[in-house]
Design an enzyme around this catalytic site. Structure first.
Site, PDB file in Angstrom:
ATOM      1  N   LYS A 112       0.814  -1.125  -0.042  1.00  0.00           N
ATOM      2  CA  LYS A 112       0.068   0.018   0.047  1.00  0.00           C
ATOM      3  C   LYS A 112       0.790   1.350   0.003  1.00  0.00           C
ATOM      4  CE  LYS A 112      -4.288  -1.841   0.303  1.00  0.00           C
ATOM      5  NZ  LYS A 112      -5.216  -1.728  -0.807  1.00  0.00           N
ATOM      6  N   GLU A 139      -9.749   5.638   3.498  1.00  0.00           N
ATOM      7  CA  GLU A 139     -10.469   4.502   4.073  1.00  0.00           C
ATOM      8  C   GLU A 139      -9.487   3.424   4.167  1.00  0.00           C
ATOM      9  OE1 GLU A 139      -9.127   2.432   0.594  1.00  0.00           O
ATOM     10  OE2 GLU A 139     -10.034   4.753   0.505  1.00  0.00           O
ATOM     11  N   SER A 178       1.850 -10.030  -0.639  1.00  0.00           N
ATOM     12  CA  SER A 178       1.155  -8.568  -0.751  1.00  0.00           C
ATOM     13  C   SER A 178       1.577  -7.713   0.693  1.00  0.00           C
ATOM     14  CB  SER A 178      -0.011  -8.324  -1.087  1.00  0.00           C
ATOM     15  OG  SER A 178      -1.022  -9.233  -0.401  1.00  0.00           O
TER      16      SER A 178
END
Length: 398
Positions: A91, A113, A380
Site C-alpha cells: 500500500k 478509507e 502483498s
C-alpha cells in the site's frame, strides 16, 4: 496485443467511468489533469523514485521459496516480497505517489478509507512524513479485528473515525470517506487505497503499483533467464494484483490468476468472490462486477481477511476477466488459514491473511504442475496485523 486502458473517460471496455456526485467532478478532473502533468514531470518521477527507494525500501526481493517448492512437488515458487516494505505491505507504493500529487495541488488535509488497516497505516505514514492532517475512516468490525493497525495509525498522528453503519466494514468506510470529500473537497485529497472508484483512481493506483510487476519481470529474467509460467495474487479491490499483472499482460505465455475471498463457501452466500455469481453494477464511483441481488441492492460479504471483505472489484479486473486474459479463482477462509500456516511453517514468513488466499491457490495448483515450471506469487503484506485473528482460528483448535 492488449490495449492500454482506460480511455479518456476512464472506461476499461464497459467498466469503470465516473459515477460520482456533481460536487466531486471538478476535483476528479483536477486530479486527472495533475496526474497527467506529473507523469511527464521528471522532478515528480525522481522524487517518487527516491522515496520508494530510501523511505519505503524498494526494490523488494524476489525470493525463491525452496522449502515450499519441495513440499508442493517441485514447481519453482518465487515470492515477491512486498511484505518487507515500510509499513508492511504494498500500500505504501500508492500512498507515496498520491501524497506527492496532493502536495502539487496544495491540499494538506488527507483522508482515506481502510479495511485491513494497511492502507490506513500507509496513508497515516505519508501524511506524517509531509506534515499533513490525516483522517482515516474504518468500519467498526474491521477496527476490532485490526486493533494493531488502529493503534499504529493513531501513533502516526492520524484520527481514526469509527464507521458503524451497515456491515461496518470496508464498503461503509469508503462511503464515509466520500461524504467527507464532498464536504471538504477544496482543501482535501482522498487517497483511495485500491484500483477502485471513479476515474482516475483505478488507472492511477495501478500505475503506482506497476513497480511490483516491473521489478518482478527484471528479477525473474535475471534469475531464470525467462518469464514465469504463472503469476498469482489475492484480489480484493485488486491493487496488488494489477500491479503485478499489468507489466506482463502482453506476455501471452504467462498465465495469471487472481484469488478472491471464498469466505465460508460460495453456496453459503458468506463470501466476497465477485466473479462467482456477481453481476455488473455501479458502486462507489465505478461500473464493475459486484455482489448484488436482483433488485440491485448490495449484498453482505464475508471474509476472514478484512482487506478482501468488499462487494466490488476494480474495473480493470472486470475487463481482464471478460477478455479472458486473467483467470479468477477463490479460496475459502479455511483454505486461507491453511495457507497462512503453510507459508509460516515452511518458509518462516507469516503472511497477511489476504496473501494467504494466494498461498492457498498455489497449494492447490503447484502439485499438478511440472518441475520445470515457475510460479511467482505476490506476497502483498505481512501477517503482524492478523496474528490475533489467525490465533483465534488456528491455535484454539490445535
Amino acid at each position: 496485443m492488449i490495449e492500454t486502458l482506460p480511455d479518456a473517460h476512464g472506461h476499461f471496455g464497459v467498466y469503470g467511468g465516473m459515477f460520482v456526485p456533481e460536487t466531486l467532478m471538478t476535483a476528479l478532473h483536477e486530479l486527472a489533469a495533475e496526474y497527467e502533468r506529473a507523469k511527464g514531470d521528471p522532478h515528480f518521477q525522481n522524487q517518487l523514485a527516491q522515496l520508494l527507494r530510501d523511505f519505503a525500501g524498494r526494490p523488494t526481493p524476489l525470493y525463491f521459496a525452496e522449502r515450499l517448492t519441495k513440499k508442493l512437488g517441485g514447481t519453482k515458487i518465487y515470492l515477491k516480497r512486498e511484505d518487507l516494505l515500510h509499513t508492511g505491505a504494498h500500500k505504501i507504493n500508492n500512498a507515496l505517489g498520491q501524497i506527492l500529487l496532493a502536495q502539487r495541488m496544495g491540499k494538506h488535509r488527507i483522508i482515506a478509507e481502510t479495511g485491513a488497516g494497511q492502507h490506513g497505516v500507509a496513508t497515516a505514514t505519508v501524511a506524517a512524513r509531509f506534515g499533513c492532517e490525516c483522517i482515516i475512516y474504518m468500519g467498526a468490525v474491521d477496527m476490532e479485528r485490526q486493533a494493531l493497525n488502529v493503534a499504529r495509525m493513531q501513533f502516526l498522528g492520524a484520527k481514526v473515525v469509527t464507521v458503524s453503519a451497515g456491515q461496518a466494514t470496508l464498503k461503509e468506510a469508503i462511503s464515509e470517506a466520500m461524504r467527507d470529500w464532498v464536504t471538504n473537497v477544496r482543501t482535501t485529497h482522498y487517497i483511495l487505497g485500491s484500483a477502485l472508484g471513479s476515474h482516475p483512481y483505478p488507472m492511477m493506483v495501478r500505475d503506482f503499483q506497476r513497480v511490483i510487476g516491473e521489478e518482478t519481470k527484471a528479477q525473474i529474467l535475471e534469475r531464470e533467464k525467462r518469464l514465469p509460467d504463472l503469476l498469482v495474487a489475492c484480489v480484493g479491490g485488486g491493487s496488488n494484483a494489477i500491479g503485478l499483472f499489468h507489466p506482463f499482460l502482453n506476455d501471452a505465455n504467462v498465465r495469471m490468476v487472481g484469488v478472491e475471498a471464498g469466505g465460508e463457501g460460495i453456496r453459503s452466500g458468506k463470501h466476497a468472490a465477485r466473479f462467482q455469481g456477481g453481476r455488473l453494477g455501479v458502486l462507489q464511483g465505478t461500473k464493475t462486477f459486484l455482489l448484488a441481488n436482483e433488485d440491485g441492492q448490495i449484498e453482505l460479504t464475508h471474509s476472514v481477511s478484512a482487506g478482501l471483505d468488499y462487494a466490488a472489484v476494480g474495473p480493470e479486473h472486470s475487463y481482464l476477466h471478460e477478455i479472458g486474459r486473467v483467470e479468477y479463482d477463490f479460496a475459502t477462509d479455511n483454505e486461507a488459514l491453511a495457507g497462512f500456516k503453510l507459508l509460516s511453517e515452511t518458509e518462516g514468513i507469516i503472511p497477511a491473511l489476504e496473501t494467504a488466499h494466494a498461498v492457498a491457490h498455489i497449494a492447490k495448483v503447484a502439485p499438478k504442475m511440472s518441475g520445470d515450471q515457475i510460479i511467482v506469487m505476490n506476497c502483498s503484506g505481512r501477517g503482524d496485523k492478523d496474528v490475533a485473528m489467525a490465533a483465534r482460528h488456528l491455535l484454539s483448535s490445535s
